[in-house]
Motif scaffolding. Structure first.
Motif, PDB file in Angstrom:
ATOM      1  N   SER A   1       0.825  -1.207   0.000  1.00  0.00           N
ATOM      2  CA  SER A   1       0.000   0.000   0.000  1.00  0.00           C
ATOM      3  C   SER A   1       0.860   1.258   0.000  1.00  0.00           C
ATOM      4  CB  SER A   1      -0.925   0.009   1.225  1.00  0.00           C
ATOM      5  OG  SER A   1      -0.178  -0.078   2.426  1.00  0.00           O
TER       6      SER A   1
ATOM      7  N   ASP B   1      -0.275  -6.429   1.609  1.00  0.00           N
ATOM      8  CA  ASP B   1      -1.300  -6.084   2.583  1.00  0.00           C
ATOM      9  C   ASP B   1      -2.563  -5.751   1.805  1.00  0.00           C
ATOM     10  OD1 ASP B   1      -0.216  -3.762   1.513  1.00  0.00           O
ATOM     11  OD2 ASP B   1      -0.757  -2.544   3.230  1.00  0.00           O
ATOM     12  N   GLU B   2      -3.633  -5.638   2.510  1.00  0.00           N
ATOM     13  CA  GLU B   2      -4.918  -5.434   1.851  1.00  0.00           C
ATOM     14  C   GLU B   2      -4.968  -4.063   1.181  1.00  0.00           C
ATOM     15  OE1 GLU B   2      -8.064  -6.055   4.573  1.00  0.00           O
ATOM     16  OE2 GLU B   2      -7.316  -7.999   5.252  1.00  0.00           O
TER      17      GLU B   2
ATOM     18  N   THR C   1      -8.603   1.519   3.208  1.00  0.00           N
ATOM     19  CA  THR C   1      -8.015   1.929   4.480  1.00  0.00           C
ATOM     20  C   THR C   1      -6.841   2.873   4.230  1.00  0.00           C
ATOM     21  OG1 THR C   1      -8.586  -0.227   5.407  1.00  0.00           O
ATOM     22  CG2 THR C   1      -6.995   1.105   6.642  1.00  0.00           C
TER      23      THR C   1
ATOM     24  N   ARG D   1      -3.016   1.398   7.933  1.00  0.00           N
ATOM     25  CA  ARG D   1      -2.520   0.065   7.587  1.00  0.00           C
ATOM     26  C   ARG D   1      -1.167  -0.190   8.255  1.00  0.00           C
ATOM     27  NH1 ARG D   1      -4.438  -3.747   7.145  1.00  0.00           N
ATOM     28  NH2 ARG D   1      -3.061  -4.754   5.652  1.00  0.00           N
TER      29      ARG D   1
ATOM     30  N   GLU E   1      -1.782  -0.970  11.850  1.00  0.00           N
ATOM     31  CA  GLU E   1      -2.345  -2.314  11.984  1.00  0.00           C
ATOM     32  C   GLU E   1      -1.266  -3.384  11.834  1.00  0.00           C
ATOM     33  OE1 GLU E   1      -5.421  -2.644   9.125  1.00  0.00           O
ATOM     34  OE2 GLU E   1      -6.764  -1.202  10.118  1.00  0.00           O
TER      35      GLU E   1
END
Length: 249
Positions: free
Chosen positions: A67, A110-111, A115, A120, A123
């Motif tokens: 990200s 990562d996702e 977000t 992120r 997290e």
């Protein structure tokens, strides 16, 4: 007697509780395990990061979330020319960091959802007991509220900053003559050598100096200075005479 035993038990209980608290606050990694450091956009776009990494001072595992690289890619394609240049330099820094031999630097998945990148990072660091490497003051403060340790390049630069900068004044004791006849040599509290112009006749005496130049090399730091000009007293005297003359008139 029972009261004494009760006091001893309470003291032991308090010491045990304190030890448990200190243990829980320590980073969750052992001496043989490298720290997981999640790098954010602001740190990657700072050219000092790569310079420090290439010296060998960083031995941790640098993790760059995808990200973060996507955010830099968006900036690199944006309309702001300054951000575009810095983002492209940041993407290039990612490639160079992967080549540094002192640590492992890798891009982690990562996702890639909606977000925010900062969220992120927090997290990931919290979930994997890692740290965050950033220059972002606000991100640092938020991470600290989450009990996440933060590495800040600006804090490192401040810690390594010279005690004095050109233009500043201080008092030193001239301890010897310099390499040329008119120079004097003094040392600051941290051991930095100061070469003072026109101070060869002040060996063994204290003098007020003004720093002129800082010379920093791999072998250390050397500062050049001159004797401070005592202009304050003369200017005050001039103002005093002018005041007296005006008063007579």
């Amino acid at each position: 007697m029972e009261l004494f035993i009760l006091i001893v038990v309470l003291i032991l209980l308090a010491e045990t509780t304190l030890m448990l608290v200190r243990t829980s606050q320590r980073p969750r990694f052992n001496n043989n395990q490298k720290r997981k450091v999640y790098v954010d956009t602001s740190a990657l776009m700072d050219p000092r990061l790569l310079a420090v990494a290439q010296t060998g001072f960083i031995g941790d595992e640098l993790l760059i979330p995808r990200s973060v690289t996507r955010e830099m890619q968006l900036l690199a394609d944006g309309k702001d020319s300054e951000k575009r240049a810095r983002a492209r330099a940041g993407l290039e820094a990612v490639r160079e960091l992967e080549r540094v031999v002192y640590f492992n630097a890798s891009i982690v998945n990562d996702e890639l959802d909606r977000t925010l990148v900062d969220n992120r990072l927090i997290e990931l660091a919290k979930m994997n007991h890692g740290l965050i490497l950033t220059n972002d003051y606000n991100l640092q403060k938020v991470a600290e509220t989450e009990q996440i340790d933060v590495l800040n390049i600006n804090s490192l630069a401040l810690a390594l900053r010279a005690e004095y900068l050109p233009g500043e004044h201080t008092k030193v004791k001239v301890v010897s003559q310099g390499s040329t006849p008119h120079q004097g040599v003094a040392y600051l509290r941290d051991g930095t050598m100061v070469v003072i112009d026109n101070a060869s006749n002040l060996v063994g005496k204290e003098a007020e100096i003004e720093f002129v130049k800082l010379n920093q090399t791999p072998s250390g730091v050397m500062m050049f200075a001159r004797l401070a000009r005592k202009t304050t007293r003369n200017s005050n005297a001039g103002r005093h005479k002018l005041f007296k003359k005006t008063k007579k008139n």
